[in-house]
Enzyme design. Sequence first.
Site, mmCIF file in Angstrom:
data_model
loop_
_atom_site.group_PDB
_atom_site.id
_atom_site.type_symbol
_atom_site.label_atom_id
_atom_site.label_comp_id
_atom_site.label_asym_id
_atom_site.label_seq_id
_atom_site.Cartn_x
_atom_site.Cartn_y
_atom_site.Cartn_z
ATOM 1 C CD GLU A 1 -4.602 3.942 -1.705
ATOM 2 O OE1 GLU A 1 -4.867 4.236 -0.538
ATOM 3 O OE2 GLU A 1 -5.444 4.032 -2.633
ATOM 4 C CG ASP B 1 -1.923 1.140 1.183
ATOM 5 O OD1 ASP B 1 -2.962 0.962 0.538
ATOM 6 O OD2 ASP B 1 -1.651 2.209 1.781
ATOM 7 C CB ILE B 2 1.101 4.154 -2.308
ATOM 8 C CG1 ILE B 2 1.499 3.268 -3.497
ATOM 9 C CG2 ILE B 2 1.878 5.473 -2.362
ATOM 10 C CD1 ILE B 2 1.180 3.861 -4.854
ATOM 11 C CG ASP C 1 -3.720 8.454 -12.820
ATOM 12 O OD1 ASP C 1 -4.147 7.879 -11.807
ATOM 13 O OD2 ASP C 1 -4.461 8.986 -13.665
ATOM 14 C CG ASN D 1 -4.517 11.045 -5.859
ATOM 15 O OD1 ASN D 1 -3.760 11.072 -6.828
ATOM 16 N ND2 ASN D 1 -5.123 9.935 -5.460
#
Length: 380
Positions: free
Chosen positions: A286, A243-244, A260, A251
Amino acid sequence: MDRKNVILEDRWHRNILNAYWIVMLMFLTAQAAFLLSGGVFSDTVERDAGSWILFAGSNGFIILLLIATEIWIKKWPVHQKKAIIGCGFFMSYMVYFIIEPTADGAQMALLLPVLISVVYFDRVLLYGFGLFTIVTYGALYFLMERPWYGKPIQEFIQTECVFIVGLIIGRTILVRVKEFISYLQSVMKSEQQLLVEKTISDKLLKMDALTDLYNHKTFHEYLDALLEHSEKYHLPLQLAIIDIDGFKKVNDTYGHWVGDLVLKKVASTLTSIMMPNDFAARYGGEEFAVIFADKTLAEAQAITEDLRKGISGVEHANMKGRPVTVSIGLCDYQPGDDKESLFRKADSALYYAKRTGKNKVITASDVILADSIEGKVASI
């Protein structure tokens, strides 16, 4: 020309030469039967000796020609076609001159080069041998058959008509073969186009368009099959969920288009570090998921640590050179685990990594150990 085509062409030449030998054997048998039944070749003085000497000499020359052709195609394989065609040409005229005095229809032997041209699908040879046969037989008729054997003009006309019809039939066969090949090529091209379209369609159904990793649906299909395989053969398997960290902030701060780009960069790093037997997918948003096959837990942990370091070491120009980090939850498959329990353990490890500072790799066994320590401390 590739090796497969060379082998096929050699086999083709071999088959034609074998056909020559078969024709020669039949020709010898017919002549021997003719002599044994009391027949006599023209221009022989004695019924027995003269005929058999002419039989042996004329046919021996044709056999020598066939043997010479055999030697030629073995010693000079590049010129096999020329040797086969030349042999057929000379053989046809020798057979004609041998049987012409004793049998009607000997002229049909002159059609052999035309037939060979059809077998090779060679239009130039067909027209060349066809016209040569028509013209040459005209000369043979007026110089030999009519004055020596008194053959009527009707036989000459009939024979020439047979040669012309043979040439027309040969041409028709070549035209039809060309049309068939053209049709076959168009069918093959259509099939190739359909295969390409199917491949593209399958890729669109299986791949995530943004990251070029497998999508959520394909990931679950692969995991189901791999779990069944692992359960049956007791093979090692690990699941990692990546997971980022702080992706929503990326964003909100830099825009979704930058988000993106970050996803694509993370996916590219995943692809570059993973081993060939591993399977990666964009699990959603993500989140990414990786299946490690045929590895120990320690090996999978080392790879996920390399992934974490590789991702955190990438500078993103659109984020003013700032890096992004990931948290990774890793679990090892145990006999009896189903997909839900495997995900539950990996999610628990990921949650623990997030809760304890992010940018780290946590295994399910680490969570169990930490919970055990916390439980003991709380009891004190």
